[in-house]
Design a protein around this motif. Structure first.
Motif, PDB file in Angstrom:
ATOM      1  N   GLN A 197     -21.081 -15.314 -29.333  1.00 35.39           N
ATOM      2  CA  GLN A 197     -20.967 -16.496 -28.476  1.00 35.39           C
ATOM      3  C   GLN A 197     -21.150 -17.796 -29.247  1.00 35.39           C
ATOM      4  OE1 GLN A 197     -20.174 -16.491 -25.074  1.00 35.39           O
ATOM      5  NE2 GLN A 197     -19.661 -14.399 -25.625  1.00 35.39           N
TER       6      GLN A 197
ATOM      7  N   TYR B 108     -25.260 -13.849 -29.401  1.00 36.83           N
ATOM      8  CA  TYR B 108     -24.358 -12.853 -28.827  1.00 36.83           C
ATOM      9  C   TYR B 108     -24.621 -12.674 -27.338  1.00 36.83           C
ATOM     10  CZ  TYR B 108     -23.596 -11.466 -33.678  1.00 36.83           C
ATOM     11  OH  TYR B 108     -23.277 -11.453 -35.011  1.00 36.83           O
ATOM     12  N   SER B 109     -23.572 -12.348 -26.598  1.00 38.01           N
ATOM     13  CA  SER B 109     -23.784 -11.887 -25.227  1.00 38.01           C
ATOM     14  C   SER B 109     -23.988 -10.377 -25.316  1.00 38.01           C
ATOM     15  CB  SER B 109     -22.599 -12.233 -24.328  1.00 38.01           C
ATOM     16  OG  SER B 109     -21.431 -11.587 -24.773  1.00 38.01           O
TER      17      SER B 109
ATOM     18  N   GLN C  92     -18.136  -4.001 -21.359  1.00 36.86           N
ATOM     19  CA  GLN C  92     -17.865  -5.032 -22.362  1.00 36.86           C
ATOM     20  C   GLN C  92     -18.969  -4.965 -23.392  1.00 36.86           C
ATOM     21  OE1 GLN C  92     -16.819  -9.057 -21.123  1.00 36.86           O
ATOM     22  NE2 GLN C  92     -18.194  -9.828 -22.701  1.00 36.86           N
TER      23      GLN C  92
ATOM     24  N   GLN D  95     -15.456  -4.834 -27.883  1.00 37.01           N
ATOM     25  CA  GLN D  95     -15.108  -3.597 -27.258  1.00 37.01           C
ATOM     26  C   GLN D  95     -15.050  -3.805 -25.750  1.00 37.01           C
ATOM     27  OE1 GLN D  95     -18.493  -1.512 -28.618  1.00 37.01           O
ATOM     28  NE2 GLN D  95     -17.576  -0.894 -30.527  1.00 37.01           N
ATOM     29  N   ILE D  96     -13.964  -3.375 -25.179  1.00 33.15           N
ATOM     30  CA  ILE D  96     -13.763  -3.493 -23.737  1.00 33.15           C
ATOM     31  C   ILE D  96     -13.164  -2.192 -23.230  1.00 33.15           C
ATOM     32  CG2 ILE D  96     -12.493  -4.689 -21.921  1.00 33.15           C
ATOM     33  CD1 ILE D  96     -12.491  -7.157 -23.666  1.00 33.15           C
TER      34      ILE D  96
ATOM     35  N   ASP E 271     -21.132  -6.029 -27.012  1.00 32.69           N
ATOM     36  CA  ASP E 271     -21.705  -7.276 -27.513  1.00 32.69           C
ATOM     37  C   ASP E 271     -20.589  -8.184 -28.015  1.00 32.69           C
ATOM     38  OD1 ASP E 271     -24.196  -6.155 -27.067  1.00 32.69           O
ATOM     39  OD2 ASP E 271     -24.555  -5.645 -29.161  1.00 32.69           O
ATOM     40  N   ALA E 272     -20.711  -9.482 -27.736  1.00 33.16           N
ATOM     41  CA  ALA E 272     -19.675 -10.425 -28.153  1.00 33.16           C
ATOM     42  C   ALA E 272     -20.319 -11.669 -28.760  1.00 33.16           C
ATOM     43  CB  ALA E 272     -18.802 -10.820 -26.970  1.00 33.16           C
TER      44      ALA E 272
END
Length: 100
Positions: free
Chosen positions: A28, A39-40, A23, A1-2, A25-26
């Motif tokens: 990683q 996750y970041s 931004q 999500q951005i 959670d992504a």
């Protein structure tokens, strides 16, 4: 999500902008098992830009980045298991502009 949202206002010699960036959670790193995935962490950031035209070809300006100074970080599986947290602080630039 951005998400990126910028609001601006200009009137006469003044120009101003405020920006919001998000931004989510992504992913990683992929672990050997799902519970070991890294996750970041989601983060938000606020920026501000101001400019004032003193003369037709001369202006002063300032930019402020990361006003909220919220941390950026990382975690394994859930935020209950943080692996990193960093504060970058805010920065400010001040300058003059002359157009020939």
């Amino acid at each position: 999500q951005i998400a990126n949202v910028t609001l601006g206002y200009e009137k006469g010699a003044f120009s101003g902008r405020v920006s919001f960036n998000y931004q989510g959670d992504a992913l990683q790193t992929v672990g050997l098992r799902e519970e070991l995935d890294g996750y970041s962490k989601a983060f938000t950031r606020w920026d501000l830009a101001l400019e004032y035209k003193v003369f037709s070809n001369f202006s002063i300006m300032t930019n402020v980045n990361n006003l909220s100074n919220l941390p950026e970080g990382a975690f394994i599986r859930t935020e209950q298991f943080p692996t990193q947290e960093e504060y970058f602080g805010w920065t400010m630039d001040f300058g003059v502009r002359y157009k020939f």
